[in-house]
Design an enzyme around this catalytic site. Structure first.
Site, PDB file in Angstrom:
ATOM      1  NE  ARG A  93      84.193 -40.513 -76.421  1.00 35.43           N
ATOM      2  CZ  ARG A  93      83.020 -40.995 -76.742  1.00 35.43           C
ATOM      3  NH1 ARG A  93      82.161 -41.295 -75.809  1.00 35.43           N
ATOM      4  NH2 ARG A  93      82.688 -41.172 -77.997  1.00 35.43           N
ATOM      5  CB  CYS A 111      78.357 -38.797 -75.779  1.00 38.95           C
ATOM      6  SG  CYS A 111      80.008 -38.259 -75.351  1.00 38.95           S
ATOM      7  NE  ARG A 159      75.656 -40.969 -84.259  1.00 39.27           N
ATOM      8  CZ  ARG A 159      74.435 -41.377 -84.509  1.00 39.27           C
ATOM      9  NH1 ARG A 159      73.916 -42.380 -83.853  1.00 39.27           N
ATOM     10  NH2 ARG A 159      73.708 -40.786 -85.420  1.00 39.27           N
ATOM     11  NE  ARG A 186      74.759 -39.213 -80.771  1.00 43.46           N
ATOM     12  CZ  ARG A 186      76.044 -38.877 -80.643  1.00 43.46           C
ATOM     13  NH1 ARG A 186      76.729 -39.252 -79.611  1.00 43.46           N
ATOM     14  NH2 ARG A 186      76.639 -38.151 -81.569  1.00 43.46           N
ATOM     15  N   PRO A 187      69.664 -42.423 -83.430  1.00 41.91           N
ATOM     16  CG  PRO A 187      67.633 -41.767 -84.396  1.00 41.91           C
ATOM     17  CD  PRO A 187      68.553 -41.485 -83.232  1.00 41.91           C
ATOM     18  CE  LYS A 190      84.919 -35.124 -80.122  1.00 42.10           C
ATOM     19  NZ  LYS A 190      83.727 -35.866 -80.558  1.00 42.10           N
ATOM     20  CG  ASN A 191      83.074 -33.652 -83.542  1.00 44.47           C
ATOM     21  OD1 ASN A 191      83.555 -34.701 -83.098  1.00 44.47           O
ATOM     22  ND2 ASN A 191      82.142 -32.972 -82.892  1.00 44.47           N
ATOM     23  CG  ASP A 199      78.862 -30.716 -79.723  1.00 45.72           C
ATOM     24  OD1 ASP A 199      77.939 -31.472 -79.383  1.00 45.72           O
ATOM     25  OD2 ASP A 199      79.557 -30.913 -80.735  1.00 45.72           O
TER      26      ASP A 199
HETATM   27  C1  EPZ Z   1      77.897 -34.742 -84.642  1.00 44.50           C
HETATM   28  O1  EPZ Z   1      77.186 -35.899 -84.217  1.00 44.50           O
HETATM   29  C2  EPZ Z   1      78.988 -34.529 -83.629  1.00 44.50           C
HETATM   30  N1  EPZ Z   1      79.839 -35.711 -83.589  1.00 44.50           N
HETATM   31  C3  EPZ Z   1      78.372 -34.276 -82.258  1.00 44.50           C
HETATM   32  O2  EPZ Z   1      79.430 -33.966 -81.379  1.00 44.50           O
HETATM   33  C4  EPZ Z   1      77.439 -33.059 -82.337  1.00 44.50           C
HETATM   34  O3  EPZ Z   1      76.786 -32.913 -81.093  1.00 44.50           O
HETATM   35  C5  EPZ Z   1      76.401 -33.285 -83.431  1.00 44.50           C
HETATM   36  O4  EPZ Z   1      77.063 -33.588 -84.701  1.00 44.50           O
HETATM   37  C6  EPZ Z   1      75.492 -32.085 -83.666  1.00 44.50           C
HETATM   38  O5  EPZ Z   1      76.257 -30.968 -83.959  1.00 44.50           O
HETATM   39  C7  EPZ Z   1      80.770 -35.877 -84.504  1.00 44.50           C
HETATM   40  O6  EPZ Z   1      80.948 -35.081 -85.422  1.00 44.50           O
HETATM   41  C8  EPZ Z   1      81.648 -37.066 -84.370  1.00 44.50           C
HETATM   42  P1  EPZ Z   1      73.715 -35.461 -86.018  1.00 44.50           P
HETATM   43  P2  EPZ Z   1      76.155 -36.615 -85.185  1.00 44.50           P
HETATM   44  O7  EPZ Z   1      73.616 -36.620 -86.930  1.00 44.50           O
HETATM   45  O8  EPZ Z   1      76.677 -36.573 -86.561  1.00 44.50           O
HETATM   46  C9  EPZ Z   1      69.307 -37.063 -85.101  1.00 44.50           C
HETATM   47  C10 EPZ Z   1      80.595 -34.019 -79.336  1.00 44.50           C
HETATM   48  O9  EPZ Z   1      80.328 -33.713 -78.152  1.00 44.50           O
HETATM   49  N2  EPZ Z   1      69.569 -38.087 -86.124  1.00 44.50           N
HETATM   50  O10 EPZ Z   1      73.773 -34.095 -86.625  1.00 44.50           O
HETATM   51  O11 EPZ Z   1      75.847 -37.919 -84.575  1.00 44.50           O
HETATM   52  C11 EPZ Z   1      70.137 -37.338 -83.854  1.00 44.50           C
HETATM   53  O12 EPZ Z   1      69.536 -38.317 -83.042  1.00 44.50           O
HETATM   54  C12 EPZ Z   1      79.608 -34.774 -80.178  1.00 44.50           C
HETATM   55  O13 EPZ Z   1      81.674 -33.755 -79.890  1.00 44.50           O
HETATM   56  C13 EPZ Z   1      68.554 -38.945 -86.486  1.00 44.50           C
HETATM   57  O14 EPZ Z   1      67.428 -38.858 -85.994  1.00 44.50           O
HETATM   58  O15 EPZ Z   1      74.924 -35.626 -85.039  1.00 44.50           O
HETATM   59  C14 EPZ Z   1      70.200 -35.994 -83.217  1.00 44.50           C
HETATM   60  O16 EPZ Z   1      69.036 -35.771 -82.480  1.00 44.50           O
HETATM   61  C15 EPZ Z   1      78.462 -35.333 -79.466  1.00 44.50           C
HETATM   62  N3  EPZ Z   1      68.834 -39.914 -87.411  1.00 44.50           N
HETATM   63  C16 EPZ Z   1      70.247 -35.055 -84.423  1.00 44.50           C
HETATM   64  O17 EPZ Z   1      69.757 -35.808 -85.546  1.00 44.50           O
HETATM   65  C17 EPZ Z   1      70.061 -40.054 -87.974  1.00 44.50           C
HETATM   66  O18 EPZ Z   1      70.242 -40.959 -88.811  1.00 44.50           O
HETATM   67  C18 EPZ Z   1      71.625 -34.512 -84.745  1.00 44.50           C
HETATM   68  O19 EPZ Z   1      72.515 -35.563 -85.002  1.00 44.50           O
HETATM   69  C19 EPZ Z   1      71.078 -39.157 -87.607  1.00 44.50           C
HETATM   70  C20 EPZ Z   1      70.810 -38.181 -86.666  1.00 44.50           C
END
Ligand code: EPZ
Length: 436
Positions: free
Chosen positions: A397, A116, A92, A121-122, A22-23, A305
Site C-alpha cells: 500500500r 490501516c 482511509r 480513526r474517527p 503516497k500521502n 508513521d
Molecule cells: C494521515 O492520516 C496519513 N494518511 C497517515 O498515514 C498518518 O499516520 C497521519 O496522517 C498522521 O500523520 C494519509 O495521509 C492518507 P489524522 P489521517 O487525521 O489524515 C484523530 C500511513 O502509514 N482524528 O491527522 O487519517 C485520529 O484518530 C498512514 O501512511 C480524530 O480524532 O490522520 C488520530 O488519532 C497511516 N478525528 C489523529 O487525529 C478526526 O476526524 C491524527 O489523524 C480525524 C482524526
C-alpha cells in the site's frame, strides 16, 4: 497476498532514488475531481492505495490513465457524487473525496472509510468542519448523505487537533466555496502544502503559514500539471534500513527539510548524515546507540508513521529507548511480532520501553499494518537467520518495489505468493486481525 523470506545479516550499500509521496498523491488525485479539467500528476508511486483512488475517480466518471508514474485525470465529463461502499472501505484516504465531491456538485454520498488498523480513526473533525460550509449530513447504516443545495459558503474552522485529513478536506471544500475560509490549528505536514500548491496551480487561492490556512474561494479551477513531492516516510525507511544493517547509502530525489524531526534521532543513535539540497548520505555505526525518548508529534515533530520502524532500530541499539505514541491510540501491533524475534519490549498504553539487544533472531511473523510490516522487514534484514514476513499486502500500500529496491542494495529477500503464506500461518498459528 504474499510473503517475504529474508535472510538476515546482509549489509545494505548503494544509491537509490526516493519514490513520490503516497500521502500527497492521494488527496491531489481527489482534488482532480474538484478541478473539472484535465490534470497531469507526475511522480505518483505505483501502489495499491493509488489504484484504489483511481478506481474511485473512475466510479465518479473520470477518465484516468496511469503510465510510468504519471496519472492523467480528465474529470470534465464526470457527473458522479456517490462512492461505492467497497471502494470507500479499501482505504482511509477515501474520506478526502468528501470535500472534493461536495465542492464540485454540492451532494456526496459516501460511507465511513477503511484504512490501516492502528486504533480508532474517527471522522468527527471532517464532518463538523464540512457542516460549517452549510452542508447537511444524514448518517444512516454507515452511509453519509451530504447535501448543500445553496452552494458551499466559506467559513472559519478551528481544529481541536491538527488532523491531516480534516485539513485537506476543508481545503478541498473551501477552494471553490463562496467567500473566504480560515483554518486555525491546521496540519502543517508537507503533504498538505503539496495539495495547496497543486490547487493553486489550478487557479485556487490558498495560503498556508504556520498552522493557519486562508482560502479565498474561486469560481472555478482549471487543469494543471504537478510533481508530487518525494515520500519523506519512505525516505526515512531506507535510511533506517541502512542503519539496522550497518550500511552506507546515498538517497537521491529527496527533500531533506521534510525530515527535520527525524535527523536528531538518527544522529543520537550514532548515524552519520551528510545532507545536500536534494540528497542524503547515511553511514551507520557498527552498533546503533539508544535514543533517550522518541515521542510522535504532528509535523514538524517526529512522525507517527516512523514509530514502528524506529522501534526496530531501538531493538538492536545499545541501551534502552522509550517510545511514546501520541497520535494513534493503538499503533504497537508490530510489538508482539518483534517479540517473536527475541526483542525486549514492554508496552503500557501509548508507551513502549525497548531494551536493545545485540541481535534479533529470524522468525515467522505477520504484518499488522503498513508501517508495522516495514518494521518487521527491517528486523528481518538485521536478524540472524531467516525471517518470513506474512501478509505483506500492507507493505504494497505504501512502498513501490520495496523488496526489489532492498535487493538492489544487497539484501536477500524473496517474495512468494499465497499458497506458501497459508502454510506459514499454520506453522505460526498467528491470529492477527485482518485489515483492509
Ligand atoms: C494521515 O492520516 C496519513 N494518511 C497517515 O498515514 C498518518 O499516520 C497521519 O496522517 C498522521 O500523520 C494519509 O495521509 C492518507 P489524522 P489521517 O487525521 O489524515 C484523530 C500511513 O502509514 N482524528 O491527522 O487519517 C485520529 O484518530 C498512514 O501512511 C480524530 O480524532 O490522520 C488520530 O488519532 C497511516 N478525528 C489523529 O487525529 C478526526 O476526524 C491524527 O489523524 C480525524 C482524526
Amino acid at each position: 497476498m504474499a510473503l517475504l523470506t529474508i535472510n538476515g545479516g546482509r549489509v545494505l550499500n548503494g544509491e537509490i532514488e526516493c519514490q513520490g509521496s503516497k500521502n500527497s498523491a492521494l488527496p491531489i488525485l481527489a482534488a482532480c475531481f474538484l478541478v473539472r479539467g484535465k490534470c497531469e500528476i507526475h511522480n505518483c508511486p505505483k501502489l495499491s492505495d493509488i489504484e484504489g483512488t483511481i478506481n474511485i475517480l473512475k466510479s465518479l466518471g473520470c477518465d484516468v490513465v496511469f503510465e510510468q508514474n504519471t496519472i492523467v485525470v480528465d474529470s470534465r465529463n464526470a457527473s458522479g457524487y456517490e462512492i461505492p461502499e467497497e471502494l470507500m472501505h479499501e482505504m482511509r484516504s477515501s474520506i478526502i473525496f468528501l470535500g472534493a465531491i461536495l465542492g464540485r456538485s454540492g451532494r456526496a454520498v459516501i460511507s465511513t472509510p477503511g484504512g490501516c488498523d492502528i486504533g480508532l480513526r474517527p471522522i468527527d473533525l471532517h464532518l463538523s468542519a464540512i457542516k460549517k460550509f452549510g452542508v447537511e449530513i444524514n448518517e444512516e447504516h454507515g452511509i453519509l448523505d451530504c447535501k448543500c443545495n445553496e452552494g458551499l459558503k466559506g467559513t472559519a474552522v478551528t481544529l481541536s487537533f491538527p488532523s491531516v485529513g480534516a485539513t485537506e478536506n476543508i481545503i478541498l471544500a473551501a477552494a471553490t466555496a463562496e467567500g473566504t475560509t480560515t483554518i486555525l490549528n491546521a496540519a502543517r505536514e508537507p503533504e498538505v502544502t503539496d495539495l495547496a500548491d497543486f490547487l493553486n496551480a489550478c487557479g485556487a487561492k490558498i495560503h498556508c503559514s504556520s498552522g493557519i490556512i486562508n482560502i479565498e474561494g474561486v469560481k472555478s479551477l482549471h487543469g494543471a500539471s504537478h510533481n508530487v513531492i518525494p515520500d519523506r516516510i519512505v525516505c526515512a525507511t531506507y535510511l533506517c534500513a541502512t542503519a539496522v544493517t550497518r550500511g552506507e547509502m546515498l538517497l537521491k530525489s529527496v527533500i531533506p527539510a521534510h525530515l527535520g524531526g527525524v535527523f536528531p534521532i538518527l544522529d543520537e543513535m550514532g548515524c552519520d548524515l551528510k545532507v545536500g539540497s536534494r540528497e542524503i548520505r547515511i553511514t551507520a555505526p557498527a552498533r546503533l546507540k539508544k535514543a533517550d525518548k522518541i515521542s510522535t508529534q504532528p509535523y514538524p515533530g517526529f512522525p507517527t508513521d516512523l514509530q514502528a520502524i524506529f522501534t526496530t532500530l531501538a531493538c538492536i541499539a545499545d541501551g534502552t529507548t522509550v517510545i511514546v505514541e501520541n497520535i494513534f491510540e493503538c499503533r504497537f501491533k508490530h510489538v508482539p511480532e518483534l517479540l517473536k524475534m527475541g526483542a525486549h519490549i514492554k508496552t503500557e498504553g501509548r508507551v513502549a520501553v525497548v531494551e536493545g539487544i545485540p541481535c534479533l533472531s529470524g522468525a515467522n511473523v505477520i504484518s499488522t499494518d503498513l508501517r508495522g510490516s516495514c518494521a518487521l522487514v527491517l528486523a528481518g534484514l538485521c536478524a540472524k537467520g531467516t525471517t518470513v514476513v506474512g501478509k505483506i499486502n500492507h507493505l504494497d500500500r505504501g512502498y513501490e518495489n520495496f523488496d526489489e529496491t532492498l535487493t538492489s542494495l544487497g539484501a536477500s529477500i524473496v517474495r512468494t505468493e499465497e499458497a506458501h503464506e497459508k502454510e506459514d500461518e499454520k506453522q505460526t498459528g498467528a491470529n492477527n486481525s485482518e485489515q483492509r
